[in-house]
Structure formats: C-alpha cells, structure tokens
Design a protein around this motif. Structure first.
Motif, PDB file in Angstrom:
ATOM      1  N   GLY A 259     -12.822 -10.883   8.664  1.00 12.24           N
ATOM      2  CA  GLY A 259     -12.673  -9.548   9.218  1.00 12.24           C
ATOM      3  C   GLY A 259     -11.524  -9.422  10.197  1.00 12.24           C
ATOM      4  N   ARG A 260     -10.423 -10.122   9.927  1.00 10.02           N
ATOM      5  CA  ARG A 260      -9.293 -10.143  10.859  1.00 10.02           C
ATOM      6  C   ARG A 260      -8.240  -9.081  10.581  1.00 10.02           C
ATOM      7  NH1 ARG A 260      -7.370 -16.234  10.871  1.00 10.02           N
ATOM      8  NH2 ARG A 260      -6.186 -15.209   9.254  1.00 10.02           N
ATOM      9  N   LEU A 261      -8.217  -8.511   9.396  1.00 11.39           N
ATOM     10  CA  LEU A 261      -7.172  -7.535   9.074  1.00 11.39           C
ATOM     11  C   LEU A 261      -7.445  -6.199   9.758  1.00 11.39           C
ATOM     12  CD1 LEU A 261      -6.655  -8.288   5.286  1.00 11.39           C
ATOM     13  CD2 LEU A 261      -5.255  -9.040   7.210  1.00 11.39           C
ATOM     14  N   ASP A 262      -6.408  -5.605  10.302  1.00 13.62           N
ATOM     15  CA  ASP A 262      -6.498  -4.334  11.002  1.00 13.62           C
ATOM     16  C   ASP A 262      -6.497  -3.197   9.969  1.00 13.62           C
ATOM     17  OD1 ASP A 262      -5.958  -1.942  12.358  1.00 13.62           O
ATOM     18  OD2 ASP A 262      -4.667  -2.933  13.824  1.00 13.62           O
ATOM     19  N   ALA A 263      -7.595  -2.467   9.911  1.00  9.20           N
ATOM     20  CA  ALA A 263      -7.742  -1.404   8.918  1.00  9.20           C
ATOM     21  C   ALA A 263      -6.683  -0.314   9.095  1.00  9.20           C
ATOM     22  CB  ALA A 263      -9.140  -0.804   8.994  1.00  9.20           C
ATOM     23  N   VAL A 264      -6.374   0.048  10.322  1.00  8.51           N
ATOM     24  CA  VAL A 264      -5.371   1.090  10.570  1.00  8.51           C
ATOM     25  C   VAL A 264      -3.997   0.620  10.094  1.00  8.51           C
ATOM     26  CG1 VAL A 264      -4.191   2.428  12.357  1.00  8.51           C
ATOM     27  CG2 VAL A 264      -6.665   2.101  12.474  1.00  8.51           C
ATOM     28  N   ALA A 265      -3.658  -0.638  10.360  1.00  6.03           N
ATOM     29  CA  ALA A 265      -2.379  -1.185   9.905  1.00  6.03           C
ATOM     30  C   ALA A 265      -2.320  -1.221   8.381  1.00  6.03           C
ATOM     31  CB  ALA A 265      -2.156  -2.575  10.493  1.00  6.03           C
ATOM     32  N   LEU A 266      -3.425  -1.550   7.726  1.00  3.61           N
ATOM     33  CA  LEU A 266      -3.473  -1.524   6.255  1.00  3.61           C
ATOM     34  C   LEU A 266      -3.283  -0.103   5.736  1.00  3.61           C
ATOM     35  CD1 LEU A 266      -6.369  -3.996   5.401  1.00  3.61           C
ATOM     36  CD2 LEU A 266      -3.968  -4.234   4.751  1.00  3.61           C
TER      37      LEU A 266
ATOM     38  N   GLU B  86      -1.612   2.327   7.154  1.00  2.00           N
ATOM     39  CA  GLU B  86      -0.200   2.684   7.322  1.00  2.00           C
ATOM     40  C   GLU B  86       0.674   1.955   6.301  1.00  2.00           C
ATOM     41  OE1 GLU B  86       0.531   1.755  11.421  1.00  2.00           O
ATOM     42  OE2 GLU B  86      -0.628   3.487  12.122  1.00  2.00           O
ATOM     43  N   PHE B  87       0.361   0.686   6.047  1.00  5.20           N
ATOM     44  CA  PHE B  87       1.128  -0.113   5.096  1.00  5.20           C
ATOM     45  C   PHE B  87       1.063   0.475   3.693  1.00  5.20           C
ATOM     46  CE2 PHE B  87       1.075  -3.663   2.008  1.00  5.20           C
ATOM     47  CZ  PHE B  87       2.360  -4.153   2.206  1.00  5.20           C
ATOM     48  N   VAL B  88      -0.127   0.751   3.205  1.00  2.00           N
ATOM     49  CA  VAL B  88      -0.303   1.232   1.832  1.00  2.00           C
ATOM     50  C   VAL B  88       0.169   2.682   1.673  1.00  2.00           C
ATOM     51  CG1 VAL B  88      -2.704   2.042   1.972  1.00  2.00           C
ATOM     52  CG2 VAL B  88      -1.863   1.027  -0.138  1.00  2.00           C
ATOM     53  N   ALA B  89       0.208   3.443   2.751  1.00  8.51           N
ATOM     54  CA  ALA B  89       0.697   4.821   2.684  1.00  8.51           C
ATOM     55  C   ALA B  89       2.165   4.868   2.281  1.00  8.51           C
ATOM     56  CB  ALA B  89       0.495   5.524   4.023  1.00  8.51           C
ATOM     57  N   GLY B  90       2.896   3.800   2.535  1.00  8.54           N
ATOM     58  CA  GLY B  90       4.298   3.732   2.133  1.00  8.54           C
ATOM     59  C   GLY B  90       4.495   3.759   0.625  1.00  8.54           C
ATOM     60  N   TRP B  91       3.437   3.530  -0.123  1.00 10.52           N
ATOM     61  CA  TRP B  91       3.482   3.580  -1.597  1.00 10.52           C
ATOM     62  C   TRP B  91       2.616   4.722  -2.116  1.00 10.52           C
ATOM     63  CZ3 TRP B  91       3.759  -1.044   0.994  1.00 10.52           C
ATOM     64  CH2 TRP B  91       4.826  -1.883   0.668  1.00 10.52           C
ATOM     65  N   ASP B  92       2.358   5.718  -1.285  1.00  9.19           N
ATOM     66  CA  ASP B  92       1.488   6.848  -1.644  1.00  9.19           C
ATOM     67  C   ASP B  92       0.090   6.388  -1.996  1.00  9.19           C
ATOM     68  OD1 ASP B  92       3.499   8.749  -1.229  1.00  9.19           O
ATOM     69  OD2 ASP B  92       4.266   8.468  -3.268  1.00  9.19           O
ATOM     70  N   GLY B  93      -0.368   5.362  -1.319  1.00 12.83           N
ATOM     71  CA  GLY B  93      -1.711   4.849  -1.551  1.00 12.83           C
ATOM     72  C   GLY B  93      -2.589   5.029  -0.320  1.00 12.83           C
ATOM     73  N   TRP B  94      -3.802   4.549  -0.434  1.00 18.46           N
ATOM     74  CA  TRP B  94      -4.749   4.612   0.673  1.00 18.46           C
ATOM     75  C   TRP B  94      -5.712   3.452   0.563  1.00 18.46           C
ATOM     76  CZ3 TRP B  94      -4.769   7.812  -3.524  1.00 18.46           C
ATOM     77  CH2 TRP B  94      -5.915   7.820  -4.303  1.00 18.46           C
ATOM     78  N   ARG B  95      -6.427   3.227   1.661  1.00 20.74           N
ATOM     79  CA  ARG B  95      -7.455   2.182   1.714  1.00 20.74           C
ATOM     80  C   ARG B  95      -8.810   2.844   1.616  1.00 20.74           C
ATOM     81  NH1 ARG B  95     -10.701   0.474   5.593  1.00 20.74           N
ATOM     82  NH2 ARG B  95      -9.635   1.873   7.040  1.00 20.74           N
ATOM     83  N   GLU B  96      -9.613   2.351   0.689  1.00 17.11           N
ATOM     84  CA  GLU B  96     -10.990   2.840   0.563  1.00 17.11           C
ATOM     85  C   GLU B  96     -11.822   2.181   1.646  1.00 17.11           C
ATOM     86  OE1 GLU B  96     -12.765   4.942  -1.656  1.00 17.11           O
ATOM     87  OE2 GLU B  96     -10.759   5.616  -2.199  1.00 17.11           O
ATOM     88  N   ALA B  97     -12.563   2.980   2.374  1.00 20.78           N
ATOM     89  CA  ALA B  97     -13.452   2.450   3.407  1.00 20.78           C
ATOM     90  C   ALA B  97     -14.732   1.950   2.748  1.00 20.78           C
ATOM     91  CB  ALA B  97     -13.765   3.538   4.430  1.00 20.78           C
ATOM     92  N   HIS B  98     -15.094   0.722   3.076  1.00 20.14           N
ATOM     93  CA  HIS B  98     -16.340   0.141   2.531  1.00 20.14           C
ATOM     94  C   HIS B  98     -17.244  -0.278   3.644  1.00 20.14           C
ATOM     95  CE1 HIS B  98     -15.321  -0.045  -1.742  1.00 20.14           C
ATOM     96  NE2 HIS B  98     -14.101  -0.130  -1.294  1.00 20.14           N
TER      97      HIS B  98
END
Length: 81
Positions: free
Chosen positions: A60-67, A69-81
């Motif tokens: 659980g070390r990855l920062d969800a907000v940083a992910l 922002e990262f994936v938004a650069g490719w018009d993507g998003w992170r699914e919240a689980h």
C-alpha cells in the motif's frame, strides 16, 4: 494490511502499453504491471475496448493521487477499489 491493487483505465492499447512501460520510472512498483483488455458491455468491436493496467501494491505504498495525475496524462483514470 490487505493487498492493494490499483486499476488504471486507458482508452486504447497503445496508451496502456506506454503507461505500463513508464510506470516504473515514476513509481516503485514491486511487480511488472499487467495489461488487460476490458471490452465494453455489448460491444464486439475491439476498437470499443478499454485497456486496464493492473498494478499490485502489496504494501500500500503507492500514492493514489499521484497515480491519478500520472494516468490522466494519457486520458485515463484510476478505478477506486
């Protein structure tokens, strides 16, 4: 702590492959991300598929907000689980 899995949703395979390849440059990911094709319900055409990049984060070390922002650069998003 329960294992954490981040699912990054991308609009196409090229974007998903690029995200998977560059993810390690931006984040400490313990394992190589998995690419998964996610066909939209009722769609037979491969062009109508989203691509998922599944990132295991057992500690659980990855920062969800940083992910996000990262994936938004490719018009993507992170699914919240």
């Amino acid at each position: 702590m329960d294992d954490v899995r981040h699912v990054l949703v991308l609009p196409d395979r090229d974007a998903a492959e690029e995200v998977a390849e560059t993810l390690a440059d931006h984040f400490e990911v313990p394992d190589e991300p998995r690419l998964v094709r996610d066909a939209l319900a009722g769609e037979d055409d491969a062009e109508d598929a989203q691509w998922l990049v599944v990132v295991e984060d057992p500690e659980g070390r990855l920062d969800a907000v940083a992910l996000d922002e990262f994936v938004a650069g490719w018009d993507g998003w992170r699914e919240a689980h």
